[in-house]
Design a protein around this motif. Structure first.
Motif, PDB file in Angstrom:
ATOM      1  N   VAL A 198       0.826  -1.191  -0.158  1.00 54.00           N
ATOM      2  CA  VAL A 198      -0.077   0.057  -0.058  1.00 54.00           C
ATOM      3  C   VAL A 198       0.703   1.364   0.044  1.00 54.00           C
ATOM      4  CG1 VAL A 198      -1.782   1.539   1.289  1.00 54.00           C
ATOM      5  CG2 VAL A 198      -1.921  -1.113   1.161  1.00 54.00           C
ATOM      6  N   LEU A 199       1.831   1.229   0.666  1.00 51.81           N
ATOM      7  CA  LEU A 199       2.814   2.610   0.829  1.00 51.81           C
ATOM      8  C   LEU A 199       3.603   2.796  -0.552  1.00 51.81           C
ATOM      9  CD1 LEU A 199       4.369   4.624   2.387  1.00 51.81           C
ATOM     10  CD2 LEU A 199       5.992   2.851   3.183  1.00 51.81           C
ATOM     11  N   ALA A 200       3.980   1.513  -0.920  1.00 51.73           N
ATOM     12  CA  ALA A 200       4.468   1.452  -2.335  1.00 51.73           C
ATOM     13  C   ALA A 200       3.718   2.053  -3.525  1.00 51.73           C
ATOM     14  CB  ALA A 200       5.032   0.299  -2.872  1.00 51.73           C
ATOM     15  N   VAL A 201       2.356   1.715  -3.463  1.00 53.80           N
ATOM     16  CA  VAL A 201       1.380   2.086  -4.367  1.00 53.80           C
ATOM     17  C   VAL A 201       1.159   3.845  -4.150  1.00 53.80           C
ATOM     18  CG1 VAL A 201      -1.120   2.149  -5.104  1.00 53.80           C
ATOM     19  CG2 VAL A 201       0.197   0.190  -4.615  1.00 53.80           C
ATOM     20  N   ILE A 202       1.235   4.195  -2.682  1.00 54.82           N
ATOM     21  CA  ILE A 202       0.755   5.554  -2.521  1.00 54.82           C
ATOM     22  C   ILE A 202       2.255   6.385  -3.104  1.00 54.82           C
ATOM     23  CG2 ILE A 202       0.856   7.281  -0.818  1.00 54.82           C
ATOM     24  CD1 ILE A 202      -0.664   5.249   0.905  1.00 54.82           C
ATOM     25  N   LEU A 203       3.497   5.907  -2.908  1.00 55.07           N
ATOM     26  CA  LEU A 203       4.304   6.610  -3.304  1.00 55.07           C
ATOM     27  C   LEU A 203       4.511   6.992  -4.672  1.00 55.07           C
ATOM     28  CD1 LEU A 203       7.343   5.175  -0.876  1.00 55.07           C
ATOM     29  CD2 LEU A 203       6.221   7.687  -0.891  1.00 55.07           C
ATOM     30  N   TYR A 204       4.073   5.879  -5.431  1.00 56.77           N
ATOM     31  CA  TYR A 204       4.012   5.941  -7.006  1.00 56.77           C
ATOM     32  C   TYR A 204       3.214   6.804  -7.379  1.00 56.77           C
ATOM     33  CZ  TYR A 204       3.623   4.434 -11.724  1.00 56.77           C
ATOM     34  OH  TYR A 204       3.608   4.333 -13.134  1.00 56.77           O
ATOM     35  N   VAL A 205       1.978   6.651  -6.903  1.00 60.80           N
ATOM     36  CA  VAL A 205       1.014   7.776  -7.299  1.00 60.80           C
ATOM     37  C   VAL A 205       1.465   9.122  -7.097  1.00 60.80           C
ATOM     38  CG1 VAL A 205      -1.374   8.593  -6.684  1.00 60.80           C
ATOM     39  CG2 VAL A 205      -0.876   6.096  -6.970  1.00 60.80           C
ATOM     40  N   VAL A 206       1.980   9.505  -5.950  1.00 65.53           N
ATOM     41  CA  VAL A 206       2.394  10.713  -5.608  1.00 65.53           C
ATOM     42  C   VAL A 206       3.582  11.320  -6.393  1.00 65.53           C
ATOM     43  CG1 VAL A 206       3.345  12.464  -3.662  1.00 65.53           C
ATOM     44  CG2 VAL A 206       1.510  10.731  -3.258  1.00 65.53           C
ATOM     45  N   GLY A 207       4.595  10.370  -6.397  1.00 60.59           N
ATOM     46  CA  GLY A 207       5.942  10.888  -7.237  1.00 60.59           C
ATOM     47  C   GLY A 207       6.593  10.055  -8.250  1.00 60.59           C
ATOM     48  N   GLY A 208       5.753   9.071  -8.527  1.00 58.77           N
ATOM     49  CA  GLY A 208       6.089   8.119  -9.688  1.00 58.77           C
ATOM     50  C   GLY A 208       7.437   7.512  -9.309  1.00 58.77           C
ATOM     51  N   ILE A 209       8.207   6.634 -10.480  1.00 60.01           N
ATOM     52  CA  ILE A 209       9.320   5.933 -10.267  1.00 60.01           C
ATOM     53  C   ILE A 209      10.366   6.264  -9.216  1.00 60.01           C
ATOM     54  CG2 ILE A 209      11.235   4.636 -11.485  1.00 60.01           C
ATOM     55  CD1 ILE A 209       8.367   3.397 -12.045  1.00 60.01           C
ATOM     56  N   PRO A 210      10.797   7.663  -9.399  1.00 61.71           N
ATOM     57  CA  PRO A 210      11.966   8.090  -8.458  1.00 61.71           C
ATOM     58  C   PRO A 210      11.435   7.987  -6.735  1.00 61.71           C
ATOM     59  CG  PRO A 210      11.443   9.787 -10.171  1.00 61.71           C
ATOM     60  CD  PRO A 210      10.563   8.706 -10.310  1.00 61.71           C
ATOM     61  N   PHE A 211      10.048   8.121  -6.599  1.00 56.73           N
ATOM     62  CA  PHE A 211       9.540   8.226  -5.189  1.00 56.73           C
ATOM     63  C   PHE A 211       9.702   6.531  -4.830  1.00 56.73           C
ATOM     64  CE2 PHE A 211       7.089  12.022  -3.732  1.00 56.73           C
ATOM     65  CZ  PHE A 211       8.361  12.546  -3.921  1.00 56.73           C
ATOM     66  N   LEU A 212       9.326   5.595  -5.722  1.00 53.16           N
ATOM     67  CA  LEU A 212       9.145   4.163  -5.511  1.00 53.16           C
ATOM     68  C   LEU A 212      10.478   3.790  -5.409  1.00 53.16           C
ATOM     69  CD1 LEU A 212       7.070   1.853  -5.511  1.00 53.16           C
ATOM     70  CD2 LEU A 212       7.618   1.530  -7.781  1.00 53.16           C
ATOM     71  N   VAL A 213      11.534   4.038  -6.090  1.00 54.72           N
ATOM     72  CA  VAL A 213      13.034   3.530  -5.886  1.00 54.72           C
ATOM     73  C   VAL A 213      13.469   3.915  -4.806  1.00 54.72           C
ATOM     74  CG1 VAL A 213      15.096   3.562  -6.877  1.00 54.72           C
ATOM     75  CG2 VAL A 213      13.037   3.056  -8.459  1.00 54.72           C
ATOM     76  N   TRP A 214      13.419   5.324  -4.580  1.00 58.25           N
ATOM     77  CA  TRP A 214      14.060   6.028  -3.387  1.00 58.25           C
ATOM     78  C   TRP A 214      13.417   5.696  -2.002  1.00 58.25           C
ATOM     79  CZ3 TRP A 214      18.724   7.814  -2.726  1.00 58.25           C
ATOM     80  CH2 TRP A 214      19.556   7.985  -3.891  1.00 58.25           C
ATOM     81  N   GLY A 215      12.146   6.029  -2.093  1.00 53.38           N
ATOM     82  CA  GLY A 215      11.249   5.829  -0.895  1.00 53.38           C
ATOM     83  C   GLY A 215      11.021   4.337  -0.427  1.00 53.38           C
ATOM     84  N   MET A 216      11.062   3.300  -1.296  1.00 50.54           N
ATOM     85  CA  MET A 216      10.801   2.071  -1.106  1.00 50.54           C
ATOM     86  C   MET A 216      12.317   1.215  -0.983  1.00 50.54           C
ATOM     87  SD  MET A 216       7.581   1.601   0.171  1.00 50.54           S
ATOM     88  CE  MET A 216       7.741  -0.145   0.187  1.00 50.54           C
ATOM     89  N   ALA A 217      12.795   0.975  -2.102  1.00 53.54           N
ATOM     90  CA  ALA A 217      13.863   0.293  -2.203  1.00 53.54           C
ATOM     91  C   ALA A 217      14.956   0.549  -1.479  1.00 53.54           C
ATOM     92  CB  ALA A 217      14.292   0.037  -3.807  1.00 53.54           C
TER      93      ALA A 217
END
Length: 320
Positions: A198-217
Protein backbone atom coordinates in the motif's frame (compact mmCIF):
# COMPACT_ATOMS: atom_id res chain seq x y z
CA UNK A 1 -1.01 -35.83 16.37
CA UNK A 2 -2.42 -32.42 15.46
CA UNK A 3 -1.14 -30.82 12.28
CA UNK A 4 -0.04 -27.74 14.22
CA UNK A 5 2.50 -29.83 16.11
CA UNK A 6 3.81 -31.85 13.20
CA UNK A 7 7.02 -30.97 11.45
CA UNK A 8 6.75 -30.23 7.72
CA UNK A 9 8.26 -33.03 5.62
CA UNK A 10 11.12 -30.78 4.59
CA UNK A 11 12.04 -30.38 8.26
CA UNK A 12 12.15 -34.08 9.06
CA UNK A 13 15.63 -34.38 7.58
CA UNK A 14 18.72 -33.73 9.72
CA UNK A 15 20.22 -30.26 9.34
CA UNK A 16 22.92 -29.90 6.71
CA UNK A 17 25.90 -27.57 6.47
CA UNK A 18 24.64 -24.19 5.21
CA UNK A 19 26.35 -24.46 1.85
CA UNK A 20 24.89 -27.91 1.09
CA UNK A 21 21.43 -27.66 2.61
CA UNK A 22 18.18 -27.71 0.65
CA UNK A 23 16.46 -24.34 0.40
CA UNK A 24 12.88 -24.33 1.68
CA UNK A 25 10.02 -22.37 0.15
CA UNK A 26 10.33 -19.85 2.98
CA UNK A 27 14.01 -19.34 2.18
CA UNK A 28 13.18 -18.73 -1.47
CA UNK A 29 10.38 -16.29 -0.60
CA UNK A 30 12.65 -14.22 1.65
CA UNK A 31 15.54 -14.34 -0.85
CA UNK A 32 13.32 -13.23 -3.75
CA UNK A 33 11.86 -10.35 -1.74
CA UNK A 34 15.27 -9.05 -0.70
CA UNK A 35 16.74 -9.60 -4.17
CA UNK A 36 13.95 -7.52 -5.69
CA UNK A 37 14.48 -4.48 -3.44
CA UNK A 38 18.26 -4.68 -3.94
CA UNK A 39 17.78 -4.94 -7.69
CA UNK A 40 15.59 -1.85 -7.77
CA UNK A 41 18.40 0.11 -6.09
CA UNK A 42 20.35 -0.14 -9.36
CA UNK A 43 17.87 2.37 -10.76
CA UNK A 44 18.52 4.90 -7.99
CA UNK A 45 21.18 7.03 -9.77
CA UNK A 46 18.95 7.26 -12.84
CA UNK A 47 15.82 8.14 -10.85
CA UNK A 48 17.34 10.70 -8.50
CA UNK A 49 15.69 13.97 -7.58
CA UNK A 50 15.81 15.86 -4.31
CA UNK A 51 12.15 15.29 -3.53
CA UNK A 52 12.64 11.52 -3.78
CA UNK A 53 15.79 11.74 -1.67
CA UNK A 54 14.04 13.61 1.15
CA UNK A 55 11.08 11.23 1.05
CA UNK A 56 13.55 8.36 1.51
CA UNK A 57 15.33 10.21 4.32
CA UNK A 58 12.11 10.95 6.20
CA UNK A 59 11.00 7.32 5.84
CA UNK A 60 14.45 6.23 7.05
CA UNK A 61 13.80 8.20 10.25
CA UNK A 62 10.22 6.95 10.56
CA UNK A 63 11.01 3.27 10.00
CA UNK A 64 14.52 3.16 11.49
CA UNK A 65 14.12 5.35 14.57
CA UNK A 66 10.43 5.06 15.45
CA UNK A 67 9.85 1.62 13.96
CA UNK A 68 12.92 -0.52 14.59
CA UNK A 69 14.74 1.24 17.43
CA UNK A 70 11.93 2.60 19.58
CA UNK A 71 9.16 0.12 18.84
CA UNK A 72 10.45 -3.30 17.82
CA UNK A 73 13.61 -3.25 19.92
CA UNK A 74 13.28 -1.11 23.04
CA UNK A 75 9.51 -1.11 23.53
CA UNK A 76 8.30 -4.52 22.32
CA UNK A 77 11.33 -6.82 22.65
CA UNK A 78 12.66 -5.50 25.97
CA UNK A 79 9.75 -3.54 27.44
CA UNK A 80 12.14 -0.74 28.37
CA UNK A 81 9.28 1.76 28.55
CA UNK A 82 5.53 1.92 28.08
CA UNK A 83 3.44 3.89 25.62
CA UNK A 84 -0.30 4.43 25.25
CA UNK A 85 -1.64 1.62 23.08
CA UNK A 86 -2.49 3.94 20.17
CA UNK A 87 1.10 5.22 20.07
CA UNK A 88 2.61 1.76 20.64
CA UNK A 89 0.66 0.46 17.65
CA UNK A 90 1.56 3.49 15.52
CA UNK A 91 5.28 3.04 16.16
CA UNK A 92 5.00 -0.72 15.53
CA UNK A 93 3.31 0.05 12.21
CA UNK A 94 6.30 2.21 11.32
CA UNK A 95 8.44 -0.88 11.91
CA UNK A 96 6.23 -2.93 9.60
CA UNK A 97 7.22 -0.59 6.76
CA UNK A 98 10.92 -1.47 7.27
CA UNK A 99 10.21 -4.91 5.73
CA UNK A 100 12.17 -6.74 8.44
CA UNK A 101 9.33 -8.96 9.60
CA UNK A 102 6.13 -8.43 11.52
CA UNK A 103 6.43 -7.50 15.22
CA UNK A 104 5.82 -11.02 16.56
CA UNK A 105 8.38 -12.57 14.20
CA UNK A 106 11.07 -9.94 14.84
CA UNK A 107 10.62 -9.84 18.61
CA UNK A 108 10.64 -13.64 18.96
CA UNK A 109 13.96 -13.85 17.10
CA UNK A 110 15.52 -11.03 19.10
CA UNK A 111 14.47 -12.43 22.46
CA UNK A 112 15.98 -15.77 21.44
CA UNK A 113 19.20 -13.94 20.51
CA UNK A 114 19.51 -12.52 24.02
CA UNK A 115 18.63 -15.80 25.68
CA UNK A 116 21.29 -17.77 23.78
CA UNK A 117 23.67 -15.01 22.66
CA UNK A 118 26.72 -16.18 20.72
CA UNK A 119 25.96 -19.88 21.14
CA UNK A 120 24.65 -22.49 18.71
CA UNK A 121 21.09 -21.52 19.70
CA UNK A 122 21.66 -17.87 18.77
CA UNK A 123 19.70 -17.18 15.54
CA UNK A 124 22.44 -14.95 14.10
CA UNK A 125 25.67 -15.52 15.98
CA UNK A 126 28.97 -14.59 14.26
CA UNK A 127 30.43 -17.92 15.41
CA UNK A 128 29.26 -19.13 11.96
CA UNK A 129 30.96 -16.22 10.22
CA UNK A 130 30.33 -12.55 9.50
CA UNK A 131 28.04 -13.02 6.51
CA UNK A 132 25.90 -15.57 8.30
CA UNK A 133 25.37 -13.20 11.24
CA UNK A 134 24.73 -10.30 8.88
CA UNK A 135 22.21 -11.71 6.41
CA UNK A 136 22.57 -15.40 5.49
CA UNK A 137 20.69 -16.48 8.63
CA UNK A 138 17.55 -15.01 7.07
CA UNK A 139 17.66 -17.71 4.38
CA UNK A 140 18.06 -20.66 6.78
CA UNK A 141 14.47 -21.20 7.94
CA UNK A 142 15.07 -24.81 8.99
CA UNK A 143 17.70 -23.94 11.59
CA UNK A 144 16.01 -20.65 12.51
CA UNK A 145 12.85 -22.56 13.42
CA UNK A 146 14.82 -25.12 15.41
CA UNK A 147 16.45 -22.31 17.39
CA UNK A 148 13.50 -20.00 17.99
CA UNK A 149 10.54 -22.41 17.92
CA UNK A 150 11.96 -25.77 19.10
CA UNK A 151 8.63 -27.05 20.47
CA UNK A 152 6.09 -25.71 18.00
CA UNK A 153 5.60 -26.46 14.32
CA UNK A 154 2.63 -25.24 12.31
CA UNK A 155 0.69 -26.29 9.26
CA UNK A 156 1.48 -23.48 6.83
CA UNK A 157 -0.58 -24.68 3.87
CA UNK A 158 -3.31 -22.15 4.61
CA UNK A 159 -0.86 -19.33 5.25
CA UNK A 160 1.04 -20.02 2.06
CA UNK A 161 -2.14 -19.34 0.09
CA UNK A 162 -2.24 -15.86 1.64
CA UNK A 163 -0.03 -13.71 -0.60
CA UNK A 164 0.17 -10.98 2.04
CA UNK A 165 2.00 -13.14 4.59
CA UNK A 166 5.80 -13.05 4.81
CA UNK A 167 7.23 -15.28 7.51
CA UNK A 168 10.72 -16.64 8.16
CA UNK A 169 9.95 -19.60 10.43
CA UNK A 170 8.03 -22.85 10.07
CA UNK A 171 6.83 -22.75 13.65
CA UNK A 172 4.94 -20.78 16.24
CA UNK A 173 7.28 -18.99 18.67
CA UNK A 174 6.75 -19.59 22.36
CA UNK A 175 8.30 -16.35 23.64
CA UNK A 176 5.87 -13.68 22.36
CA UNK A 177 2.67 -14.56 24.21
CA UNK A 178 2.35 -10.90 25.25
CA UNK A 179 2.03 -9.89 21.58
CA UNK A 180 0.01 -12.89 20.41
CA UNK A 181 -2.88 -12.04 22.70
CA UNK A 182 -3.29 -8.60 21.09
CA UNK A 183 -5.51 -8.47 18.00
CA UNK A 184 -3.43 -5.74 16.37
CA UNK A 185 -0.27 -7.86 16.20
CA UNK A 186 -2.19 -10.93 15.05
CA UNK A 187 -3.74 -8.84 12.26
CA UNK A 188 -0.34 -7.49 11.17
CA UNK A 189 1.06 -11.02 11.16
CA UNK A 190 -1.72 -12.23 8.84
CA UNK A 191 -1.57 -9.23 6.47
CA UNK A 192 2.07 -8.25 6.70
CA UNK A 193 3.03 -7.70 3.05
CA UNK A 194 -0.15 -5.77 2.30
CA UNK A 195 1.08 -2.73 4.23
CA UNK A 196 4.39 -2.08 2.39
CA UNK A 197 2.54 -2.71 -0.87
CA UNK A 198 0.00 0.00 0.00
CA UNK A 199 2.82 2.41 0.85
CA UNK A 200 4.56 1.60 -2.43
CA UNK A 201 1.37 2.36 -4.38
CA UNK A 202 0.93 5.67 -2.56
CA UNK A 203 4.53 6.70 -3.27
CA UNK A 204 4.18 5.78 -6.94
CA UNK A 205 0.95 7.76 -7.29
CA UNK A 206 2.47 10.82 -5.60
CA UNK A 207 5.95 10.84 -7.11
CA UNK A 208 6.22 8.15 -9.77
CA UNK A 209 9.21 5.83 -10.22
CA UNK A 210 11.70 8.08 -8.31
CA UNK A 211 9.56 8.01 -5.15
CA UNK A 212 9.09 4.25 -5.52
CA UNK A 213 12.79 3.53 -6.00
CA UNK A 214 14.09 5.88 -3.33
CA UNK A 215 11.21 5.79 -0.85
CA UNK A 216 10.88 2.01 -0.92
CA UNK A 217 13.89 0.15 -2.35
CA UNK A 218 16.80 2.39 -1.34
CA UNK A 219 15.34 3.20 2.05
CA UNK A 220 14.46 -0.45 2.84
CA UNK A 221 17.94 -1.68 1.85
CA UNK A 222 19.68 1.04 3.89
CA UNK A 223 17.62 0.47 7.04
CA UNK A 224 17.92 -3.31 6.64
CA UNK A 225 21.71 -3.36 6.41
CA UNK A 226 22.15 -0.75 9.14
CA UNK A 227 20.02 -2.90 11.44
CA UNK A 228 21.85 -6.09 10.48
CA UNK A 229 25.19 -4.43 11.28
CA UNK A 230 24.19 -4.54 14.94
CA UNK A 231 24.03 -8.35 14.65
CA UNK A 232 27.28 -8.71 12.71
CA UNK A 233 29.62 -5.73 13.12
CA UNK A 234 28.74 -5.12 16.78
CA UNK A 235 29.58 -8.71 17.69
CA UNK A 236 32.98 -8.58 15.96
CA UNK A 237 34.48 -5.06 15.93
CA UNK A 238 34.47 -2.46 18.68
CA UNK A 239 35.17 -2.24 22.39
CA UNK A 240 33.74 -4.04 25.38
CA UNK A 241 33.04 -1.71 28.30
CA UNK A 242 31.34 -4.49 30.25
CA UNK A 243 32.16 -8.14 30.74
CA UNK A 244 28.97 -9.74 29.47
CA UNK A 245 30.20 -13.24 28.65
CA UNK A 246 29.47 -12.75 24.96
CA UNK A 247 31.02 -11.06 21.92
CA UNK A 248 28.92 -7.87 21.98
CA UNK A 249 30.86 -4.68 21.25
CA UNK A 250 30.27 -0.93 21.39
CA UNK A 251 30.78 0.55 17.94
CA UNK A 252 30.48 4.32 17.64
CA UNK A 253 29.97 4.55 13.87
CA UNK A 254 27.24 1.91 13.87
CA UNK A 255 25.56 3.94 16.61
CA UNK A 256 25.55 7.02 14.41
CA UNK A 257 23.60 5.31 11.63
CA UNK A 258 21.29 3.25 13.87
CA UNK A 259 20.12 5.94 16.32
CA UNK A 260 22.21 4.58 19.22
CA UNK A 261 21.84 0.84 18.63
CA UNK A 262 25.60 0.46 18.15
CA UNK A 263 26.28 0.79 21.88
CA UNK A 264 25.61 -2.91 21.81
CA UNK A 265 27.84 -4.06 24.66
CA UNK A 266 26.07 -1.55 26.93
CA UNK A 267 22.78 -3.02 25.78
CA UNK A 268 23.82 -6.60 26.51
CA UNK A 269 25.08 -5.56 29.94
CA UNK A 270 21.75 -3.90 30.80
CA UNK A 271 19.32 -5.21 28.22
CA UNK A 272 16.26 -3.85 30.06
CA UNK A 273 17.58 -0.29 29.83
CA UNK A 274 15.89 2.22 27.52
CA UNK A 275 19.19 4.09 27.36
CA UNK A 276 22.01 2.50 25.35
CA UNK A 277 24.54 5.36 25.34
CA UNK A 278 25.51 5.24 29.02
CA UNK A 279 28.33 7.79 28.79
CA UNK A 280 27.61 11.47 28.11
CA UNK A 281 29.55 11.33 24.86
CA UNK A 282 27.79 8.22 23.54
CA UNK A 283 25.19 9.66 21.17
CA UNK A 284 21.89 7.79 21.45
CA UNK A 285 19.11 9.40 19.43
CA UNK A 286 16.71 6.63 20.40
CA UNK A 287 17.18 7.61 24.04
CA UNK A 288 16.77 11.32 23.27
CA UNK A 289 13.40 10.58 21.66
CA UNK A 290 12.33 8.51 24.67
CA UNK A 291 13.31 11.42 26.93
CA UNK A 292 11.15 13.72 24.80
CA UNK A 293 8.21 11.31 24.92
CA UNK A 294 8.65 11.07 28.69
CA UNK A 295 8.75 14.87 29.03
CA UNK A 296 5.42 15.26 27.23
CA UNK A 297 3.89 12.51 29.35
CA UNK A 298 3.40 9.67 26.85
CA UNK A 299 6.40 7.46 27.72
CA UNK A 300 6.15 5.97 31.21
CA UNK A 301 7.87 3.29 33.29
CA UNK A 302 11.18 4.12 31.61
CA UNK A 303 13.81 1.65 32.79
CA UNK A 304 17.44 2.58 33.46
CA UNK A 305 20.29 0.70 35.13
CA UNK A 306 20.57 1.66 38.77
CA UNK A 307 23.85 2.89 40.21
CA UNK A 308 24.08 -0.25 42.33
CA UNK A 309 23.57 -2.46 39.28
CA UNK A 310 26.29 -0.62 37.39
CA UNK A 311 28.63 -0.75 40.37
CA UNK A 312 28.04 -4.50 40.72
CA UNK A 313 28.82 -4.96 37.04
CA UNK A 314 32.02 -2.90 37.47
CA UNK A 315 33.00 -4.95 40.51
CA UNK A 316 32.56 -8.20 38.58
CA UNK A 317 34.89 -6.86 35.88
CA UNK A 318 37.49 -5.87 38.48
CA UNK A 319 37.42 -9.32 40.06
CA UNK A 320 37.94 -10.91 36.67
Amino acid sequence: MEASKQEPKEMMKPPRPYERRKWTKLDKDIACSLFLVHLLCILAPFQFNWSAFWVAFVLYIVTGLFGMTLSYHRNLAHKSFKLPKWLEYLFAYCGVQALQGDPMDWVSTHRCHHQFVDTERDPHSPIRGFWFSHILWLFDSYNLTKKVCPKYFSNFQKLERNIFVLFSKHGKPENVADLEKQAFYRFIHQTYLLHPIVLAVILYVVGGIPFLVWGMAVRIVVVLHFTLMVNSVCHIWGKQSWTTGDMSKNNWWVSLITFGEGWHNNHHAFEYSAKFGLEWWQLDFGWYMILFLQAIGVATHVKLPSQSHMQNATSRQTRR
